[in-house]
Motif scaffolding. Sequence first.
Motif, short mmCIF file in Angstrom:
data_model
loop_
_atom_site.label_atom_id
_atom_site.label_comp_id
_atom_site.label_asym_id
_atom_site.label_seq_id
_atom_site.Cartn_x
_atom_site.Cartn_y
_atom_site.Cartn_z
N ASP A 172 0.72 -1.37 0.14
CA ASP A 172 -0.06 0.09 0.14
C ASP A 172 0.75 1.04 -0.19
O ASP A 172 0.08 2.60 -0.20
N HIS A 173 2.04 1.07 0.30
CA HIS A 173 3.10 2.15 0.58
C HIS A 173 4.19 2.15 -0.51
O HIS A 173 4.56 0.89 -0.66
N PRO A 174 4.94 3.24 -0.63
CA PRO A 174 6.39 2.97 -1.34
C PRO A 174 7.37 2.04 -0.56
O PRO A 174 7.14 2.11 0.85
N GLU A 181 3.25 7.40 8.22
CA GLU A 181 4.48 7.98 7.51
C GLU A 181 4.04 8.38 6.39
O GLU A 181 5.06 9.29 5.81
N PHE A 182 3.00 8.04 5.75
CA PHE A 182 2.46 8.34 4.23
C PHE A 182 1.24 9.14 4.26
O PHE A 182 0.15 8.48 3.89
N PRO A 183 1.15 10.27 4.98
CA PRO A 183 -0.37 10.92 5.24
C PRO A 183 -0.88 11.33 4.20
O PRO A 183 -2.23 11.47 3.96
N ASP A 184 -0.17 11.84 3.20
CA ASP A 184 -0.71 12.41 2.04
C ASP A 184 0.37 12.29 0.78
O ASP A 184 1.19 11.61 0.88
N THR A 185 0.06 12.95 -0.36
CA THR A 185 0.84 12.48 -1.47
C THR A 185 2.09 13.29 -1.52
O THR A 185 3.11 13.04 -1.95
N TRP A 187 18.16 12.28 6.05
CA TRP A 187 18.01 11.09 6.59
C TRP A 187 17.58 11.13 8.00
O TRP A 187 17.66 10.14 8.74
N SER A 188 17.70 12.22 8.55
CA SER A 188 17.31 12.66 9.90
C SER A 188 16.01 12.32 10.52
O SER A 188 15.67 11.96 11.93
N PHE A 189 15.12 12.21 9.66
CA PHE A 189 13.85 11.55 10.08
C PHE A 189 13.40 10.27 9.21
O PHE A 189 13.17 10.33 8.00
N VAL A 190 13.41 9.39 9.85
CA VAL A 190 13.09 7.97 9.05
C VAL A 190 12.03 7.30 9.89
O VAL A 190 11.16 7.88 10.81
N SER A 191 11.84 6.22 9.79
CA SER A 191 10.70 5.34 10.53
C SER A 191 10.95 5.59 12.05
O SER A 191 12.23 5.31 12.38
N ARG A 192 10.04 5.57 12.91
CA ARG A 192 10.28 5.47 14.16
C ARG A 192 10.82 4.42 14.66
O ARG A 192 11.37 4.32 16.09
#
Length: 234
Positions: free
Chosen positions: A58-60, A90-94, A112-117
């Motif tokens: 469902d997500h990239p 993590e993918f709330p919008d386009t 890359w300072s903000f990635v998956s929690r």
Amino acid sequence: MSEVIVISALRTEPEGFMKIEDIVGFWRDEQQTNARNQWVHRLDREWLEKGPHSFNLDHPVSPYVGDVINAPIIILGANAGYNSALTPSEFPDTTSTSNYIARVGNPSESDWSFVSRYYDRTNYGHLVATGQAVVVNACAYRSPKLSEEPDNRAMIRRLPSAVFARRWLLEAVLPMAANGERLIVVKRGRQWKLPPAFAANPGVTADPAPVSPQITRAPFARIASFLACQKASN
């Protein structure tokens, strides 16, 4: 021949060897949605549509997390994780989706300072954030717990993108590790289908606790030592 991989024996034509940046070229502009609005690499589409598998599409997807071209520490992961509550957030919008795809397509120029929690809870997340490490997945597709997903493990063996990742590791990264340019940390090595003595190669260390979210003491000490040596040489 020794079980330790002999670099020159990996292929008979050295000019055909991959380069470190080839993995970016493989994924750049290739994350596409199929007729069911599922995110797949075009070369994997036929296999994933045939199944069976339970990957969440469902997500990239996530072939790597971090600056895969320049990061000196290469951490081998299994596949991208999926959490039904956290991953969609993590993918709330386009815009967030587009930004994510752009980051995969241009990792060296991205933040890359903000990635998956998930990485916030690891002892190496700060290395990814600062460009010192990259996590490369044997399989880019998302699932909750690969160890309990036999269909997914079987699918990884057939996916062209997973075959590519393994060849890239052996042809592009392993020679760099042998030359002291990279340190390969085998964290989740089973899905990479590596030779038994892969960890005996120069510039490679294996974590004895692959299911732990943390890198354990001995391989983490190798990481710290490697980075210190690199800093000193610069």
